[in-house]
Motif scaffolding. Structure first.
Motif, PDB file in Angstrom:
ATOM      1  N   ALA A 210       0.746  -1.152  -0.074  1.00 50.68           N
ATOM      2  CA  ALA A 210       0.067  -0.011  -0.116  1.00 50.68           C
ATOM      3  C   ALA A 210       0.903   1.408   0.014  1.00 50.68           C
ATOM      4  O   ALA A 210       1.821   1.399   0.624  1.00 50.68           O
ATOM      5  N   ASP A 211       0.332   2.178  -0.758  1.00 47.60           N
ATOM      6  CA  ASP A 211       1.126   3.374  -0.720  1.00 47.60           C
ATOM      7  C   ASP A 211       0.467   4.369   0.262  1.00 47.60           C
ATOM      8  O   ASP A 211      -0.484   4.156   0.730  1.00 47.60           O
ATOM      9  N   ASN A 212       1.357   5.318   1.028  1.00 37.74           N
ATOM     10  CA  ASN A 212       1.161   6.139   1.955  1.00 37.74           C
ATOM     11  C   ASN A 212       0.129   5.476   3.045  1.00 37.74           C
ATOM     12  O   ASN A 212      -0.847   6.034   3.377  1.00 37.74           O
ATOM     13  N   LYS A 213       0.925   4.414   3.400  1.00 38.05           N
ATOM     14  CA  LYS A 213       0.218   3.573   4.531  1.00 38.05           C
ATOM     15  C   LYS A 213       0.349   4.193   5.763  1.00 38.05           C
ATOM     16  O   LYS A 213       1.380   4.984   5.975  1.00 38.05           O
ATOM     17  N   ILE A 214      -0.790   4.065   6.642  1.00 36.00           N
ATOM     18  CA  ILE A 214      -1.024   4.365   8.050  1.00 36.00           C
ATOM     19  C   ILE A 214       0.171   3.325   8.803  1.00 36.00           C
ATOM     20  O   ILE A 214      -0.002   2.062   8.660  1.00 36.00           O
ATOM     21  N   THR A 215       1.027   3.690   9.755  1.00 39.07           N
ATOM     22  CA  THR A 215       1.921   2.816  10.276  1.00 39.07           C
ATOM     23  C   THR A 215       1.778   2.917  11.861  1.00 39.07           C
ATOM     24  O   THR A 215       1.152   3.770  12.336  1.00 39.07           O
ATOM     25  N   VAL A 216       2.222   1.760  12.323  1.00 39.93           N
ATOM     26  CA  VAL A 216       2.032   1.407  13.886  1.00 39.93           C
ATOM     27  C   VAL A 216       2.715   2.650  14.575  1.00 39.93           C
ATOM     28  O   VAL A 216       2.435   3.115  15.691  1.00 39.93           O
ATOM     29  N   LEU A 217       3.807   3.418  14.017  1.00 40.60           N
ATOM     30  CA  LEU A 217       4.708   4.068  14.687  1.00 40.60           C
ATOM     31  C   LEU A 217       4.018   5.726  14.795  1.00 40.60           C
ATOM     32  O   LEU A 217       4.468   6.295  15.797  1.00 40.60           O
ATOM     33  N   GLU A 218       2.964   6.103  13.966  1.00 43.33           N
ATOM     34  CA  GLU A 218       2.435   7.311  14.058  1.00 43.33           C
ATOM     35  C   GLU A 218       1.628   7.167  15.200  1.00 43.33           C
ATOM     36  O   GLU A 218       1.240   6.362  15.876  1.00 43.33           O
ATOM     37  N   ASN A 219       1.029   8.633  15.724  1.00 41.41           N
ATOM     38  CA  ASN A 219      -0.073   8.660  16.557  1.00 41.41           C
ATOM     39  C   ASN A 219      -1.337   8.170  16.033  1.00 41.41           C
ATOM     40  O   ASN A 219      -1.810   8.593  15.079  1.00 41.41           O
ATOM     41  N   LEU A 220      -1.657   6.840  16.772  1.00 37.20           N
ATOM     42  CA  LEU A 220      -3.075   6.415  15.953  1.00 37.20           C
ATOM     43  C   LEU A 220      -4.336   7.142  16.520  1.00 37.20           C
ATOM     44  O   LEU A 220      -4.892   6.506  17.565  1.00 37.20           O
ATOM     45  N   THR A 221      -4.609   7.976  16.081  1.00 38.93           N
ATOM     46  CA  THR A 221      -5.971   8.810  16.355  1.00 38.93           C
ATOM     47  C   THR A 221      -7.311   7.873  15.981  1.00 38.93           C
ATOM     48  O   THR A 221      -7.107   6.753  14.943  1.00 38.93           O
ATOM     49  N   ARG A 222      -8.170   8.084  16.479  1.00 34.52           N
ATOM     50  CA  ARG A 222      -9.448   7.447  16.115  1.00 34.52           C
ATOM     51  C   ARG A 222      -9.742   7.248  14.535  1.00 34.52           C
ATOM     52  O   ARG A 222      -9.936   6.319  13.961  1.00 34.52           O
ATOM     53  N   ASP A 223      -9.545   8.615  13.959  1.00 36.02           N
ATOM     54  CA  ASP A 223      -9.819   8.699  12.422  1.00 36.02           C
ATOM     55  C   ASP A 223      -8.854   7.635  11.664  1.00 36.02           C
ATOM     56  O   ASP A 223      -9.400   7.019  10.880  1.00 36.02           O
ATOM     57  N   LYS A 224      -7.699   7.854  12.206  1.00 36.08           N
ATOM     58  CA  LYS A 224      -6.698   6.752  11.426  1.00 36.08           C
ATOM     59  C   LYS A 224      -7.047   5.336  11.663  1.00 36.08           C
ATOM     60  O   LYS A 224      -7.031   4.413  10.786  1.00 36.08           O
ATOM     61  N   LEU A 225      -7.438   4.983  12.966  1.00 35.19           N
ATOM     62  CA  LEU A 225      -7.852   3.606  12.948  1.00 35.19           C
ATOM     63  C   LEU A 225      -9.115   3.210  12.422  1.00 35.19           C
ATOM     64  O   LEU A 225      -9.236   2.469  11.573  1.00 35.19           O
TER      65      LEU A 225
ATOM     66  N   LYS B   4     -10.051   4.665   9.457  1.00 36.81           N
ATOM     67  CA  LYS B   4      -9.630   4.574   7.996  1.00 36.81           C
ATOM     68  C   LYS B   4      -8.876   3.309   7.718  1.00 36.81           C
ATOM     69  O   LYS B   4      -9.063   2.478   6.714  1.00 36.81           O
ATOM     70  N   LEU B   5      -8.110   2.817   8.675  1.00 35.52           N
ATOM     71  CA  LEU B   5      -7.460   1.433   8.416  1.00 35.52           C
ATOM     72  C   LEU B   5      -8.459   0.483   8.474  1.00 35.52           C
ATOM     73  O   LEU B   5      -8.499  -0.613   7.428  1.00 35.52           O
ATOM     74  N   LYS B   6      -9.560   0.314   9.423  1.00 31.00           N
ATOM     75  CA  LYS B   6     -10.571  -0.651   9.451  1.00 31.00           C
ATOM     76  C   LYS B   6     -11.471  -0.619   8.354  1.00 31.00           C
ATOM     77  O   LYS B   6     -11.427  -1.922   7.769  1.00 31.00           O
ATOM     78  N   GLU B   7     -11.668   0.626   7.605  1.00 34.86           N
ATOM     79  CA  GLU B   7     -12.320   0.513   6.309  1.00 34.86           C
ATOM     80  C   GLU B   7     -11.786  -0.025   5.320  1.00 34.86           C
ATOM     81  O   GLU B   7     -12.220  -0.994   4.681  1.00 34.86           O
ATOM     82  N   ILE B   8     -10.442   0.332   5.205  1.00 41.69           N
ATOM     83  CA  ILE B   8      -9.490  -0.514   4.117  1.00 41.69           C
ATOM     84  C   ILE B   8      -9.284  -1.786   4.198  1.00 41.69           C
ATOM     85  O   ILE B   8      -9.533  -2.550   3.543  1.00 41.69           O
ATOM     86  N   PHE B   9      -9.031  -2.208   5.619  1.00 35.65           N
ATOM     87  CA  PHE B   9      -9.253  -3.772   5.830  1.00 35.65           C
ATOM     88  C   PHE B   9     -10.365  -4.477   5.532  1.00 35.65           C
ATOM     89  O   PHE B   9     -10.517  -5.526   5.266  1.00 35.65           O
ATOM     90  N   SER B  10     -11.516  -3.557   5.875  1.00 40.60           N
ATOM     91  CA  SER B  10     -12.751  -4.435   5.655  1.00 40.60           C
ATOM     92  C   SER B  10     -12.892  -4.544   4.094  1.00 40.60           C
ATOM     93  O   SER B  10     -13.514  -5.774   3.722  1.00 40.60           O
ATOM     94  N   LEU B  11     -12.676  -3.743   3.193  1.00 40.37           N
ATOM     95  CA  LEU B  11     -12.867  -3.831   1.805  1.00 40.37           C
ATOM     96  C   LEU B  11     -11.953  -4.996   1.279  1.00 40.37           C
ATOM     97  O   LEU B  11     -12.204  -5.745   0.512  1.00 40.37           O
ATOM     98  N   MET B  12     -10.635  -5.074   1.925  1.00 40.59           N
ATOM     99  CA  MET B  12      -9.710  -6.152   1.527  1.00 40.59           C
ATOM    100  C   MET B  12     -10.231  -7.515   1.859  1.00 40.59           C
ATOM    101  O   MET B  12     -10.156  -8.224   1.127  1.00 40.59           O
ATOM    102  N   GLU B  13     -10.498  -7.579   3.174  1.00 44.68           N
ATOM    103  CA  GLU B  13     -10.875  -8.801   3.611  1.00 44.68           C
ATOM    104  C   GLU B  13     -12.413  -9.515   3.129  1.00 44.68           C
ATOM    105  O   GLU B  13     -12.509 -10.556   3.464  1.00 44.68           O
ATOM    106  N   SER B  14     -13.024  -8.529   2.701  1.00 45.58           N
ATOM    107  CA  SER B  14     -14.343  -9.070   2.067  1.00 45.58           C
ATOM    108  C   SER B  14     -14.255 -10.109   0.867  1.00 45.58           C
ATOM    109  O   SER B  14     -14.921 -10.615   0.741  1.00 45.58           O
ATOM    110  N   PHE B  15     -12.815  -9.769   0.583  1.00 44.13           N
ATOM    111  CA  PHE B  15     -12.637 -10.982  -0.722  1.00 44.13           C
ATOM    112  C   PHE B  15     -12.605 -12.285  -0.021  1.00 44.13           C
ATOM    113  O   PHE B  15     -13.189 -13.229  -0.738  1.00 44.13           O
ATOM    114  N   PHE B  16     -12.184 -12.622   0.976  1.00 43.86           N
ATOM    115  CA  PHE B  16     -12.184 -13.980   1.922  1.00 43.86           C
ATOM    116  C   PHE B  16     -13.832 -14.475   2.336  1.00 43.86           C
ATOM    117  O   PHE B  16     -14.138 -15.549   2.465  1.00 43.86           O
TER     118      PHE B  16
END
Length: 308
Positions: A110-125, A127-139
């Protein structure tokens, strides 16, 4: 080539409830893990994984680039060169095998990925959850995105509601008698049919009431007790939750385990609950005395998760 490790996850509390916006608590489980690897000489298992990655690549190319942008050419080249997901996480066991794969692919491509090292605000979490939800829907046809999120961050995650997640700390393990453990049903469980079954049950008003009253009440109490290290209260509430699950989620519990489930409630030696969507795979157990529970359950394979 070998990528970083991504761990299994255990949803300690909140199975099904989180679909309907009650609380949940997910923790990483590093007994099982997976990593992306490449080989010129693939085993049968690796070939199967490589073929699955090809299908996953095709699916990822359909995801809205505004939401997440993958370096698809690089991914395709690596797959063509024999990349596969080398994993010890059992599939269909409710411990996040597809979640770890999704996390590994996002991390590497992924480009411009959100990393564990940055400040994980609720918005970032979210956004990550939404991306992962889209990706994992394949399975799974439908995914909350929580398994990959847990695997990617490798942190316990408290789900307060669909739009309110936070990384959390859990009490450090003690050398106490009590324990959380996994019991192997030695059957594969499939997420999609179980979730469909739950959604059909939700059409029933009585079932909906039970979810929002009893199920959510005991789940929330268990999470609170677990996070605050209140072992006695935790076991009391897990017992109530175990009763509610046995009474209302029987189709999600393999038939061979109905009487074993009841035996735990009757003897107070252990309490069982679903691990993930059920239907097979692992069953979660809580016990005030792990040695005693091991003896009673000696005919079953147990894995220790957490001591208290």
């Amino acid at each position: 080539m070998k990528g970083p490790l991504f761990y299994a996850k255990i949803l300690l509390f909140g199975e099904y409830g989180i679909i309907k916006d009650s609380k949940g608590l997910a923790i990483p489980y590093n007994f099982f893990q997976g990593a992306l690897k490449t080989s010129n000489n693939l085993t049968d298992v690796a070939k199967k994984s490589n073929a699955n990655l090809k299908k996953f690549y095709t699916y990822l190319s359909t995801i809205d680039k505004e939401k997440v942008h993958f370096r698809l050419e690089e991914l395709k080249k690596d797959i063509d060169n024999g990349m596969y997901f080398d994993s010890s996480i059992p599939q269909g066991y409710g411990v996040g095998s597809s979640g770890a794969l999704v996390a590994a692919v996002y991390d590497k491509y992924a480009d411009n990925k959100i990393t564990v090292l940055e400040n994980l605000t609720r918005d970032k979490l979210l956004k990550l959850k939404e991306i992962f939800s889209l990706m994992e829907s394949f399975f799974h046809g439908n995914s909350s995105g929580l398994d990959p999120l847990n695997s990617y961050l490798s942190l316990p995650i408290l789900i307060n509601s669909k739009d309110n997640l936070e990384p959390t700390g859990i009490p450090s393990q003690k050398e106490g008698k009590g324990a959380v453990f996994l019991l192997d049903s030695e059957q594969i469980g499939e997420t999609e049919p179980m979730v469909n079954l739950f959604m059909n049950k939700m059409k029933n008003e009585g079932f909906r009431k039970m979810i929002s009253n009893d199920f959510a009440k005991y789940t929330d109490a268990c999470i609170d007790d677990f996070l605050h290290g209140n072992a006695k209260s935790l076991l009391r509430n897990v017992k109530q939750l175990s009763k509610v699950v046995l009474a209302n989620f029987k189709p999600m519990i393999p038939k061979a385990f109905h009487s074993l489930w009841q035996q735990g409630i009757d003897t107070n030696a252990y309490y069982l609950k679903l691990c993930g969507s059920g239907g097979g795979g692992y069953i979660l157990g809580f016990t005030p005395d792990y040695v005693k529970a091991q003896d009673i359950l000696k005919n079953y394979k147990l894995e220790l998760v957490y001591r208290f």
